[in-house]
Design a protein around this motif. Structure first.
Motif, PDB file in Angstrom:
ATOM      1  N   LYS A   1       0.842  -1.193   0.000  1.00 60.95           N
ATOM      2  CA  LYS A   1       0.000   0.000   0.000  1.00 60.95           C
ATOM      3  C   LYS A   1       0.876   1.240   0.000  1.00 60.95           C
ATOM      4  CE  LYS A   1      -3.534   2.675   0.196  1.00 60.95           C
ATOM      5  NZ  LYS A   1      -4.404   2.813  -0.972  1.00 60.95           N
TER       6      LYS A   1
ATOM      7  N   ARG B   1      -7.186  -1.920   7.652  1.00 57.63           N
ATOM      8  CA  ARG B   1      -8.139  -1.127   6.855  1.00 57.63           C
ATOM      9  C   ARG B   1      -8.294  -1.693   5.448  1.00 57.63           C
ATOM     10  NH1 ARG B   1      -6.894   5.251   8.160  1.00 57.63           N
ATOM     11  NH2 ARG B   1      -8.356   5.459   9.879  1.00 57.63           N
TER      12      ARG B   1
ATOM     13  N   SER C   1     -10.380  -4.816   5.759  1.00 52.73           N
ATOM     14  CA  SER C   1     -11.790  -4.522   6.069  1.00 52.73           C
ATOM     15  C   SER C   1     -12.472  -3.707   4.969  1.00 52.73           C
ATOM     16  CB  SER C   1     -11.885  -3.787   7.405  1.00 52.73           C
ATOM     17  OG  SER C   1     -11.138  -2.600   7.342  1.00 52.73           O
ATOM     18  N   THR C   2     -11.860  -3.600   3.799  1.00 48.32           N
ATOM     19  CA  THR C   2     -12.393  -2.971   2.577  1.00 48.32           C
ATOM     20  C   THR C   2     -12.430  -1.437   2.629  1.00 48.32           C
ATOM     21  OG1 THR C   2     -14.772  -2.872   3.076  1.00 48.32           O
ATOM     22  CG2 THR C   2     -13.963  -4.968   2.207  1.00 48.32           C
ATOM     23  N   LEU C   3     -11.783  -0.846   3.611  1.00 43.76           N
ATOM     24  CA  LEU C   3     -11.816   0.626   3.696  1.00 43.76           C
ATOM     25  C   LEU C   3     -10.815   1.271   2.740  1.00 43.76           C
ATOM     26  CD1 LEU C   3     -12.109   1.310   7.527  1.00 43.76           C
ATOM     27  CD2 LEU C   3     -13.734   1.979   5.781  1.00 43.76           C
ATOM     28  N   LEU C   4      -9.654   0.643   2.603  1.00 46.83           N
ATOM     29  CA  LEU C   4      -8.628   1.166   1.695  1.00 46.83           C
ATOM     30  C   LEU C   4      -8.380   0.156   0.588  1.00 46.83           C
ATOM     31  CD1 LEU C   4      -5.910   2.556   4.187  1.00 46.83           C
ATOM     32  CD2 LEU C   4      -7.667   3.847   2.984  1.00 46.83           C
ATOM     33  N   THR C   5      -7.932   0.680  -0.547  1.00 44.81           N
ATOM     34  CA  THR C   5      -7.625  -0.230  -1.659  1.00 44.81           C
ATOM     35  C   THR C   5      -6.122  -0.516  -1.649  1.00 44.81           C
ATOM     36  OG1 THR C   5      -7.432   1.727  -3.041  1.00 44.81           O
ATOM     37  CG2 THR C   5      -9.506   0.525  -3.174  1.00 44.81           C
TER      38      THR C   5
ATOM     39  N   ARG D   1     -17.892  -7.701   2.967  1.00 48.39           N
ATOM     40  CA  ARG D   1     -18.512  -6.895   4.047  1.00 48.39           C
ATOM     41  C   ARG D   1     -19.619  -7.669   4.772  1.00 48.39           C
ATOM     42  NH1 ARG D   1     -18.509  -2.494  -0.051  1.00 48.39           N
ATOM     43  NH2 ARG D   1     -16.434  -1.632   0.157  1.00 48.39           N
TER      44      ARG D   1
ATOM     45  N   TYR E   1     -15.587  -5.054  11.580  1.00 49.55           N
ATOM     46  CA  TYR E   1     -14.368  -4.287  11.861  1.00 49.55           C
ATOM     47  C   TYR E   1     -14.579  -3.349  13.045  1.00 49.55           C
ATOM     48  CZ  TYR E   1     -10.604  -0.847  10.969  1.00 49.55           C
ATOM     49  OH  TYR E   1      -9.529  -0.007  11.081  1.00 49.55           O
TER      50      TYR E   1
ATOM     51  N   PRO F   1     -12.624  -0.310  14.516  1.00 50.92           N
ATOM     52  CA  PRO F   1     -11.472   0.595  14.430  1.00 50.92           C
ATOM     53  C   PRO F   1     -10.963   0.973  15.819  1.00 50.92           C
ATOM     54  CG  PRO F   1     -13.326   1.395  13.116  1.00 50.92           C
ATOM     55  CD  PRO F   1     -13.844   0.319  13.992  1.00 50.92           C
TER      56      PRO F   1
ATOM     57  N   ASP G   1     -10.202   3.907  17.175  1.00 53.45           N
ATOM     58  CA  ASP G   1     -10.872   5.025  17.845  1.00 53.45           C
ATOM     59  C   ASP G   1     -12.318   5.156  17.373  1.00 53.45           C
ATOM     60  OD1 ASP G   1     -10.184   5.648  15.327  1.00 53.45           O
ATOM     61  OD2 ASP G   1      -9.088   7.486  15.770  1.00 53.45           O
ATOM     62  N   ALA G   2     -12.962   4.019  17.154  1.00 49.25           N
ATOM     63  CA  ALA G   2     -14.341   4.042  16.638  1.00 49.25           C
ATOM     64  C   ALA G   2     -15.272   4.800  17.575  1.00 49.25           C
ATOM     65  CB  ALA G   2     -14.848   2.616  16.475  1.00 49.25           C
TER      66      ALA G   2
ATOM     67  N   LYS H   1     -15.972   9.522  14.386  1.00 49.64           N
ATOM     68  CA  LYS H   1     -15.337   8.242  14.012  1.00 49.64           C
ATOM     69  C   LYS H   1     -16.368   7.127  13.807  1.00 49.64           C
ATOM     70  CE  LYS H   1     -11.297  10.165  15.019  1.00 49.64           C
ATOM     71  NZ  LYS H   1     -10.374  10.590  13.993  1.00 49.64           N
TER      72      LYS H   1
ATOM     73  N   GLU I   1     -15.942   4.992   9.458  1.00 48.06           N
ATOM     74  CA  GLU I   1     -15.207   3.765   9.146  1.00 48.06           C
ATOM     75  C   GLU I   1     -16.075   2.535   9.370  1.00 48.06           C
ATOM     76  OE1 GLU I   1     -11.278   3.301  10.676  1.00 48.06           O
ATOM     77  OE2 GLU I   1     -10.776   5.393  10.352  1.00 48.06           O
TER      78      GLU I   1
ATOM     79  N   THR J   1     -17.738  -0.325   6.433  1.00 52.61           N
ATOM     80  CA  THR J   1     -17.398  -1.762   6.406  1.00 52.61           C
ATOM     81  C   THR J   1     -18.652  -2.631   6.583  1.00 52.61           C
ATOM     82  OG1 THR J   1     -16.970  -1.744   8.773  1.00 52.61           O
ATOM     83  CG2 THR J   1     -15.079  -1.418   7.338  1.00 52.61           C
TER      84      THR J   1
ATOM     85  N   ASP K   1      -9.922   5.820  -1.455  1.00 50.77           N
ATOM     86  CA  ASP K   1      -9.294   6.013  -0.140  1.00 50.77           C
ATOM     87  C   ASP K   1      -9.540   7.407   0.408  1.00 50.77           C
ATOM     88  OD1 ASP K   1      -8.358   3.546  -0.689  1.00 50.77           O
ATOM     89  OD2 ASP K   1      -6.240   4.094  -0.802  1.00 50.77           O
TER      90      ASP K   1
END
Lengths: 237, 418
Positions: A11, A47, A50-54, A75, A80, A82, A84-85, B228, B231, B235, B406
């Motif tokens: 990445k 990430r 979990s499909t958030l970033l490519t 999904r 997932y 995170p 600091d969710a 937050k 995210e 997903t 992204d």
């Protein structure tokens, strides 16, 4: 049988290579820990899975589904958490769990919410607005949300981050129990004791590369260390 | 450095960002442009209006009237034959004139008999904006000046006419040509005031809906990032298009609901402010049909969709709630600009560059639609709906695309670029 297959994952963010070609697999029901210093590429890896970033290159397969080709299918089977969710502050704890459960199979919504409430274990406070919760209560609610859907793969980024000892212990216990239901867990953590207690296997990641991988006990023997912290220091330090 | 100085330095550094200054700078530019526009109005008021004159009477008071008009206006057509009326109107249109004034036969004789003399005024109205009616107001003032001078003449020569005629020696028989319609008995100022009271409500409400709902979409995205929660949402097994559509539809519903409340309040307020008009617009065929209302509704709907899609796209750039406030500024500006432009000038009388600019701003279309439909300008309304629909589709596609990249998480694809 591998639930997660990561191969040569890269990445890049502009000219910076955050993940430099890592590969690992995770078997069904296993708890796999990614350990590394800040900025090592742990969160970026989670990430991507979990499909958030490519991914820039490489491949990821989850339960046979290719991440690039079938993110929608993935999904449905992952969950997932995170680092600091947050939670929607205007909802109650129960309302939040119901909101999330509604994205899944409607026939099981009630069961999912019940399971989430059981995991969160907030008692009557589950009916209170989330903005009245302490940090520990919010995290427990989020763990409940993550695991209530019976995911094939739970991806937990620093699951006990910022929690006191009691809350952290409780969450570790929940994570450990969840694998008995067939869920596979991929987690990242700074807490070496937590990793030692929870993980069946670990991978040490530094500067975007996996520098060591194996069972905690085996690694401790290999590096003549009394705990994972020492292993970590010897490998990364 | 003292503790106070230290705090001041830190606060100034925090506040001294482009996000703080840019809106103020743009606002200053907008106000500057508006100042120029108002300066332009003053210039226009100093200019002599272009008129045509047909003096059929050719007697004492009509000669007085023509001399005043010749002195204070640019007379491009002069005749004494009533049959030249059509020719006069054509000349007026060619010369960008404002009115053809016909002084009828027996004008002087009637006044001396105590019967007000007749001015037949044929107005060539170009637009219904504030600045469009300047020339016609000047001509109305000139006719008042003629009246005053005739009154003076009657009093100074001790002519024995009744007091009413002495004070009001003439009357106007008016016909206004506007957007292909011939409106008898109405002057441009009356038409302007009727149209503005009719079409002011729509731009204001439209502007309010856009600003309120748009702000909600941007804030919603900013809060998802700040709290937050985004995210987690991304997903979950939900399509990106559903997330985008869900946020847009929810904001549209709330926006429309708020607009109804706002409209009710503003409607009552405007009703109380409005001077009762005796003009029945139906007599002039100036009413909107069911089809017209449907087109206005469609225009409002697609514009709301376009505005919210644009806001959704802007919202993806929001880092937190504070930055969201800055991002609402371009939307506010795009909503305010057409509102003011339409208030000042009619679309038809704007320079080509301004017309293109106004057409390109998607929010201007429902603001222009009621007046355009009133005068049968369907191509403008329909093309506007098509354009805004395409704009909305592009914005939605871009938002969905950003949600799939992204950028939605990192804020930029080059976050770590050195």
């Amino acid at each position: 049988m591998s639930v997660v297959e990561v191969k040569d994952l890269v990445k890049k963010f502009g000219s910076v290579e955050a993940v430099k070609g890592i590969s690992f697999t995770i078997d069904k029901g296993e708890i796999f820990g990614l350990i590394g210093p800040n900025g090592a590429g742990k969160t970026t890896t989670l990430r991507i899975i979990s499909t958030l970033l490519t991914a820039t290159s490489g491949s990821v397969k989850i339960s046979g589904f290719d991440l690039h080709k079938n993110p929608g299918e993935i999904r449905k089977i992952i969950s997932y958490l995170p680092e600091d969710a947050g939670v929607y502050k205007n909802l109650t704890g129960r309302g939040y769990l119901e909101f999330i459960a509604n994205f899944f199979n409607t026939k099981q919504t009630r069961d999912m919410v019940s399971k989430g409430i059981e995991i969160a274990d907030l008692g009557e406070r589950i009916n209170d607005r989330v903005d009245t919760y302490s940090k520990g209560m919010k995290r427990r609610l989020l763990v409940g949300r993550t695991l209530m859907t019976n995911p094939k793969l739970a991806i937990l980024d620093e699951p006990t981050s910022g929690l006191d000892v009691i809350n952290a212990q409780e969450i570790r216990r929940i994570i450990k129990n969840t694998t008995q239901g067939g869920t596979t867990v991929l987690l990242s953590s700074h807490n070496m004791l937590e990793v030692e207690f929870l993980c069946d296997r670990i991978a040490l990641i530094d500067d975007g590369l996996i520098v060591e991988e194996g069972k905690p006990q085996v690694l401790m023997e290999k590096y003549h260390a009394s705990n994972i912290e020492e292993v970590f220091t010897r490998v990364v330090g | 450095m003292s503790p106070l100085g230290n705090i001041i330095r830190k606060e100034v550094k925090e506040l001294l960002t482009p996000a703080t200054f840019l809106p103020i700078v743009i606002m200053a530019i907008v106000f500057g442009s508006m100042g120029n526009a108002i300066g332009g109005i003053e210039e226009e008021m100093k200019e002599k209006p272009v008129i045509g004159l047909i003096n059929v009477d050719n007697d004492r008071f009509s000669t007085l009237a023509t001399s005043i008009l010749n002195e204070n206006a640019e007379v491009v057509f002069n005749s004494s034959d009533i049959m030249d009326k059509q020719k006069g109107l054509e000349t007026l249109r060619e010369e960008n004139g404002v009115a053809l004034i016909v002084i009828q036969k027996n004008f002087t004789e009637n006044i001396l008999k105590g019967v007000p003399g007749e001015f037949e005024v044929y107005w060539v109205m170009k637009g219904a904006g504030i600045t469009d009616s300047i020339s016609s107001s000047i001509v109305e003032d000139l006719i008042s000046l003629v009246n005053t001078n005739i009154t003076k003449e009657l009093i100074s020569t001790n002519t024995s006419v009744n007091a009413t005629t002495a004070l009001t020696p003439t009357f106007r028989n008016e016909t206004t040509y506007f957007k292909g319609k011939e409106l008898h008995g109405l002057s441009p100022s009356v038409i302007s005031s009727i149209l503005s009271s009719q079409s002011t409500l729509v731009p204001i409400i439209m502007m309010m809906i856009i600003i309120v709902s748009g702000g909600m979409v941007i804030s919603s995205m900013a809060l998802e990032k700040e709290n937050k929660t985004l995210e987690t949402l991304l997903t979950l097994p939900v399509k990106r298009t559903s997330i985008v559509a869900g946020k847009i539809i929810a904001s549209a519903i709330i926006g429309l609901f708020l607009a109804v409340i706002y409209m009710l309040g503003l409607g009552y307020w405007m009703q109380s402010m409005q001077v009762t008009s005796n003009v029945n617009l139906a007599d002039y065929n100036l009413v909107l049909s069911g089809g017209d209302l449907l087109l206005i509704g469609l225009s409002v709907f697609v514009t709301l969709l376009a505005a919210l899609s644009l806001c959704m796209l802007l919202g993806t750039f929001a880092r937190n709630y504070k930055s969201a406030q800055t991002l609402t500024f371009p939307v506010t500006l795009l909503a305010l600009l057409p509102m003011f432009m339409i208030m000042f000038k009619d679309f038809d009388t704007m320079p080509l560059v301004v017309k293109v600019l106004l057409f390109c701003i998607p929010f201007s279309h429902p603001m222009m639609a009621p007046r355009a439909l009133l005068f049968g300008d369907y191509p403008l309304v329909v093309s506007g709906i098509v354009y805004v629909s395409i704009f909305a589709l592009i914005m939605i596609s871009l938002s969905v695309w950003v949600f799939k990249t992204d950028r939605i998480i990192t804020g930029s694809t080059n976050r770590f670029k050195k």
